[in-house]
Structures are given as structure tokens and as C-alpha cells.
Design a protein around this motif. Structure first.
Motif, PDB file in Angstrom:
ATOM      1  N   ASN A 125      70.815  20.834   6.176  1.00  0.00           N
ATOM      2  CA  ASN A 125      71.769  20.395   5.157  1.00  0.00           C
ATOM      3  C   ASN A 125      71.446  20.953   3.778  1.00  0.00           C
ATOM      4  O   ASN A 125      72.034  20.526   2.790  1.00  0.00           O
ATOM      5  CB  ASN A 125      71.799  18.864   5.107  1.00  0.00           C
ATOM      6  CG  ASN A 125      72.462  18.267   6.314  1.00  0.00           C
ATOM      7  OD1 ASN A 125      73.685  18.193   6.395  1.00  0.00           O
ATOM      8  ND2 ASN A 125      71.652  17.831   7.288  1.00  0.00           N
ATOM      9  N   GLN A 126      70.520  21.898   3.738  1.00  0.00           N
ATOM     10  CA  GLN A 126      70.137  22.564   2.490  1.00  0.00           C
ATOM     11  C   GLN A 126      69.796  21.547   1.398  1.00  0.00           C
ATOM     12  O   GLN A 126      70.293  21.620   0.266  1.00  0.00           O
ATOM     13  CB  GLN A 126      71.254  23.496   2.022  1.00  0.00           C
ATOM     14  CG  GLN A 126      71.536  24.637   3.014  1.00  0.00           C
ATOM     15  CD  GLN A 126      72.667  25.530   2.548  1.00  0.00           C
ATOM     16  OE1 GLN A 126      73.756  25.066   2.196  1.00  0.00           O
ATOM     17  NE2 GLN A 126      72.425  26.840   2.521  1.00  0.00           N
ATOM     18  N   VAL A 127      68.944  20.614   1.793  1.00  0.00           N
ATOM     19  CA  VAL A 127      68.428  19.616   0.847  1.00  0.00           C
ATOM     20  C   VAL A 127      67.008  20.036   0.481  1.00  0.00           C
ATOM     21  O   VAL A 127      66.132  20.129   1.346  1.00  0.00           O
ATOM     22  CB  VAL A 127      68.427  18.206   1.456  1.00  0.00           C
ATOM     23  CG1 VAL A 127      67.779  17.209   0.489  1.00  0.00           C
ATOM     24  CG2 VAL A 127      69.839  17.776   1.819  1.00  0.00           C
ATOM     25  N   ARG A 128      66.788  20.313  -0.784  1.00  0.00           N
ATOM     26  CA  ARG A 128      65.453  20.698  -1.270  1.00  0.00           C
ATOM     27  C   ARG A 128      64.634  19.422  -1.407  1.00  0.00           C
ATOM     28  O   ARG A 128      64.936  18.545  -2.221  1.00  0.00           O
ATOM     29  CB  ARG A 128      65.599  21.388  -2.625  1.00  0.00           C
ATOM     30  CG  ARG A 128      64.262  21.638  -3.335  1.00  0.00           C
ATOM     31  CD  ARG A 128      63.760  23.043  -3.097  1.00  0.00           C
ATOM     32  NE  ARG A 128      62.926  23.470  -4.201  1.00  0.00           N
ATOM     33  CZ  ARG A 128      61.620  23.205  -4.319  1.00  0.00           C
ATOM     34  NH1 ARG A 128      60.999  22.489  -3.404  1.00  0.00           N
ATOM     35  NH2 ARG A 128      60.941  23.674  -5.362  1.00  0.00           N
ATOM     36  N   LEU A 129      63.600  19.290  -0.576  1.00  0.00           N
ATOM     37  CA  LEU A 129      62.783  18.082  -0.531  1.00  0.00           C
ATOM     38  C   LEU A 129      61.468  18.338  -1.251  1.00  0.00           C
ATOM     39  O   LEU A 129      60.687  19.207  -0.851  1.00  0.00           O
ATOM     40  CB  LEU A 129      62.538  17.689   0.926  1.00  0.00           C
ATOM     41  CG  LEU A 129      61.769  16.391   1.197  1.00  0.00           C
ATOM     42  CD1 LEU A 129      62.511  15.199   0.613  1.00  0.00           C
ATOM     43  CD2 LEU A 129      61.560  16.223   2.695  1.00  0.00           C
ATOM     44  N   ARG A 130      61.229  17.568  -2.317  1.00  0.00           N
ATOM     45  CA  ARG A 130      59.978  17.690  -3.064  1.00  0.00           C
ATOM     46  C   ARG A 130      59.220  16.381  -2.961  1.00  0.00           C
ATOM     47  O   ARG A 130      59.491  15.415  -3.696  1.00  0.00           O
ATOM     48  CB  ARG A 130      60.235  18.058  -4.533  1.00  0.00           C
ATOM     49  CG  ARG A 130      60.871  19.423  -4.724  1.00  0.00           C
ATOM     50  CD  ARG A 130      60.763  19.894  -6.168  1.00  0.00           C
ATOM     51  NE  ARG A 130      59.365  20.108  -6.576  1.00  0.00           N
ATOM     52  CZ  ARG A 130      59.007  20.627  -7.747  1.00  0.00           C
ATOM     53  NH1 ARG A 130      59.927  20.995  -8.621  1.00  0.00           N
ATOM     54  NH2 ARG A 130      57.731  20.790  -8.060  1.00  0.00           N
ATOM     55  N   THR A 131      58.305  16.298  -1.997  1.00  0.00           N
ATOM     56  CA  THR A 131      57.492  15.101  -1.823  1.00  0.00           C
ATOM     57  C   THR A 131      56.229  15.208  -2.659  1.00  0.00           C
ATOM     58  O   THR A 131      55.824  16.293  -3.088  1.00  0.00           O
ATOM     59  CB  THR A 131      57.121  14.912  -0.350  1.00  0.00           C
ATOM     60  OG1 THR A 131      56.405  16.078   0.103  1.00  0.00           O
ATOM     61  CG2 THR A 131      58.364  14.734   0.503  1.00  0.00           C
ATOM     62  N   GLY A 132      55.600  14.079  -2.903  1.00  0.00           N
ATOM     63  CA  GLY A 132      54.381  14.059  -3.693  1.00  0.00           C
ATOM     64  C   GLY A 132      54.599  14.331  -5.159  1.00  0.00           C
ATOM     65  O   GLY A 132      53.672  14.718  -5.879  1.00  0.00           O
ATOM     66  N   HIS A 133      55.829  14.114  -5.628  1.00  0.00           N
ATOM     67  CA  HIS A 133      56.151  14.334  -7.043  1.00  0.00           C
ATOM     68  C   HIS A 133      56.872  13.108  -7.603  1.00  0.00           C
ATOM     69  O   HIS A 133      57.685  12.495  -6.919  1.00  0.00           O
ATOM     70  CB  HIS A 133      57.049  15.556  -7.221  1.00  0.00           C
ATOM     71  CG  HIS A 133      56.381  16.852  -6.906  1.00  0.00           C
ATOM     72  ND1 HIS A 133      55.538  17.500  -7.780  1.00  0.00           N
ATOM     73  CD2 HIS A 133      56.409  17.624  -5.789  1.00  0.00           C
ATOM     74  CE1 HIS A 133      55.083  18.609  -7.239  1.00  0.00           C
ATOM     75  NE2 HIS A 133      55.601  18.713  -6.023  1.00  0.00           N
TER      76      HIS A 133
END
Length: 409
Positions: free
Chosen positions: A74-82
Motif C-alpha cells: 500500500n506504499q505506506v512509509r513506516l518509520r518505527t522507533g521514532h
């Protein structure tokens, strides 16, 4: 580093991931970034106090809200740990704690809540847990695997669900509650009395009208003391003492706030800044069905508001009007609640209270249904009752006209 995105979703929980899905269903091209403080992708919180504590084979992935391929597909940019440190509304940008900047066209705040910690002597000892994250659930499960007895502070949702898992594992369980009954924030005296009796019949000991005053132990907790002078031996403690809303980011940005630290939104879940939205625990919204302003701290509220706000951010002009839905599983029972979760005096019980197959109806002063709570041994039965209660709450049905047979009990 500086990046930009059309939709920026702040908060790594269920509201954000459902917003992402509903945005993508309506906007195939707009860029989406989801930023979360935890190092996991979004996951569902209810299993943490249920399946995770009960089943040793339950792993982190089982709680994840979506399969791993959801995000690239789904072209979702996932930025975890932020985590986001600051919102610059005038420039439509946020600054992350690592100094990165992300510019946005539309911003969703779904930052959830943090458990309140106990500020009493000994609260820094090992073996005292708060349940909010996968790491918390794993630590509590490990403690259950190696313990014989535990103390639980608080007889709300977290407290009773944790007590259920501990009893199922054969532990001795003592629950300390400052109020006079379990579920003090939502249960009537009749429902509270039922819960107390049912849990006691399974071996749970309650200390009501009392509260934890301190912990003792050498490095790790070994006992809890209460204000009344009671001492409870415990190999570990789980505290469910409420939460604090994670709304400081919104407050610092100058958004309109509620008196209890909520973020005020309109019927489209839009804050006082038209490019910023809020959903989930922190959102103080006008409930169109119940005609009241409130915020709800529950998984389904976050999920439903996430779905709605995603569609709205992508251009759908439909206000949020979901009938509130809460649920719990404990011991061998299932509960659903539809409507206003605050306890009321005007209640009617249909069905078999002693047999744990009943519905409790809450009426307002005019006699109209404001809330229904169903408890049953069969989950399929509560699901069916839930649908009927939604219809009745939405239609403001007269409680005295509702019969047990119409609810399937």
C-alpha cells in the motif's frame, strides 16, 4: 534529513494503521508516512491482556494489526522507533526526536496514552509491571510462568483480565481496588456485584475500599502493603491505575484542548487547525449518536475513528457517528458494551444474572436506552446481541419496551 509526505500519521497504533488503509482505498497516489515511537509495526492491544498472557506460544507477530506486506503493498512509509518532538503548524512540518524534519499536507495525531505509574515507597522494585506494550506483556507472562502468587492494583479492565490469566495459570491472585466494586468506571452496583461474586468463585481475592501504600522486597517485590494495614505476599505485581493521555505534542502546538488534556475535534475528527486531525484515546469528540462530548480509551474506538478519519483526510465528507463499542474477555465469559460506558442508576437486567447469561440496559431520565452490556459464555451470542443493541441505542428505544427475546437471551 528532510522529507515530505501528503499524509503524515503520528502514532504507531491501531488508529494510524486503519487511517492508512482507508486513505489508500480512496487515494491511490498520495504519499503516506506512519511514524511510531515503538520499534514494532502497529499492533492490537487487546491480545496483550488476553491471549498473550494465556498462551506461551503467542508471539509478537500474532498481535500485529496487519501482515508485514501491507505496508509495501500500500506504499505506506513506516518509520518505527521514532517519536515526533515538535509540530511547526505554520510550515506544515514536524521535527522528530532525532532531528529529522517531515513536511505534511495533512497530519493525524493518534498518540494514545501511557499507564500511570504508582508513586509510593518501593515502586521502583523489580517485578512491578504496567501493561501497555508487547514488551510489558512478555515480561508479565514470564513472571506468571515462574510465580505462585501475584497482586494486582486496580479492578478495571486491565486488572480483571490479568487476574483471569493468572488464575488460569494456577496462581494465587489478590486484587486491591480503591472503589467498592470491580469495573468502578462503568459497572452498576448489580454488575459490579456479579463480577465480584464470579471472580471470587474462581479463587480471586479482593481488597475493596483500599489502596496500595507501599511495596517491600530485596531488589524484587515480595509483598504489597495497603492503607488499611493489610499485607499481600506477591512474587510480582501488575498495576492498572489508569492512563495519562499523550497529548502534550498537541498542546505545545497550540491546538484547542479539553479540560482533561484531550485534543478537541469536530464531527470530522478535525482539530482547531484544519490540516490536523486527531483520533483514538486523545480525541475529545462530539458523539453524534449519544449527543455528548467525551473521549473513549478503547481499542475499537481507536480503530473506528482511524477508519473514519482516513476516509475524511482522503476527501470523504462524512462525519464520525459510530455507536461506541467496548468489549472484554475474562475467565470463561465474554462481554460487549454498546453506548455510553459511564455507569447510571436506571438499570434493567434481562436474562439470568446468576447464570452469567444476561443483558443490562442503562436508561436516561426519559427512559431511553443509552447503553447495553451483554455477558455470556458464548462469544457468538454477544456478537449478535451487540448488533441489536447498536440498533436500539441509535434509535433511542424505550428500555421498558425491550424484552429478553428480542435480544436473543
Amino acid at each position: 534529513m528532510e522529507e515530505s509526505t501528503k499524509y503524515l500519521l503520528v502514532g504507531g497504533g491501531v488508529a494510524s494503521v486503519w487511517a492508512a488503509q482507508n486513505i489508500r482505498e480512496r487515494d491511490a497516489e498520495g504519499t503516506i508516512m506512519l511514524v511510531g515511537r515503538e520499534h514494532h509495526p502497529p499492533y492490537d492491544k487487546p491480545p496483550l491482556s488476553k491471549q498473550y498472557l494465556l498462551k506461551d506460544e503467542y508471539v509478537d507477530d500474532d498481535a500485529y494489526s496487519k501482515y508485514d506486506d501491507f505496508y509495501p503493498k500500500n506504499q505506506v512509509r513506516l518509520r518505527t522507533g521514532h517519536a515526533v518532538a515538535k509540530i511547526d503548524r505554520s510550515n506544515h512540518a514536524v521535527t522528530l526526536e532525532n532531528g529529522d524534519t517531515v513536511r505534511y499536507e495533512k497530519l493525524l495525531l493518534a498518540t494514545g496514552a501511557t499507564p500511570r505509574t504508582l508513586d509510593i515507597p518501593g515502586a521502583d522494585l523489580g517485578g512491578i509491571y504496567y501493561l501497555r506494550t508487547l514488551e510489558d506483556a512478555n515480561a508479565i507472562r514470564t513472571a506468571m510462568q515462574h510465580s505462585k502468587r501475584c497482586a494486582i492494583v486496580g479492578a478495571g479492565y486491565i486488572g480483571l483480565e490479568t487476574a483471569s490469566a493468572a488464575i488460569a495459570r494456577g496462581l494465587e491472585v489478590t486484587v486491591v481496588e480503591i472503589a467498592t466494586q470491580p469495573w468502578p468506571r462503568l459497572a452498576s452496583p448489580a454488575l459490579g456485584g456479579f463480577l465480584r461474586s464470579y471472580f471470587e468463585s474462581k479463587g480471586v481475592k479482593f481488597l475493596f475500599n483500599d489502596e496500595a501504600s507501599g511495596f517491600s522486597g530485596s531488589g524484587t517485590v515480595s509483598s504489597l502493603t495497603t492503607k488499611s494495614g493489610a499485607t499481600v505476599a506477591a512474587d510480582f505485581v501488575v498495576a492498572g491505575a489508569g492512563v495519562t493521555l499523550n497529548s502534550q505534542l498537541a498542546k505545545d502546538a497550540g491546538l484547542e484542548m479539553g479540560s482533561a488534556g484531550e485534543v478537541k475535534v469536530n464531527e470530522f475528527l478535525q482539530t482547531s487547525d484544519p490540516s490536523i486531525y486527531a483520533a483514538g484515546d486523545i480525541a475529545l469528540f462530539h458523539d453524534l449518536v449519544l449527543d455528548q462530548e467525551w473521549h473513549a480509551e478503547h481499542h475499537l474506538n481507536a480503530k473506528y475513528q482511524g477508519r473514519a478519519v482516513g476516509a475524511i483526510m482522503a476527501g470523504e465528507n462524512k462525519p464520525y457517528d459510530q455507536v461506541p463499542y467496548f468489549y472484554s474477555d475474562f475467565l470463561d465469559l465474554h462481554m460487549i458494551l454498546r453506548g455510553d460506558s459511564r455507569p447510571r442508576q436506571n438499570t434493567t437486567i434481562l436474562g439470568d444474572l446468576n447464570g452469567a447469561e444476561f443483558v443490562e440496559l442503562y436508561a436516561d431520565d426519559s427512559g431511553a436506552l443509552r447503553c447495553g452490556i451483554a455477558i455470556s459464555h458464548e462469544e457468538s451470542k454477544t456478537d449478535a446481541i451487540s448488533d441489536k443493541l447498536e440498533e436500539l441505542v441509535r434509535g433511542k428505544a424505550a428500555v421498558n419496551s425491550i424484552i429478553a427475546e428480542s435480544l436473543g437471551i
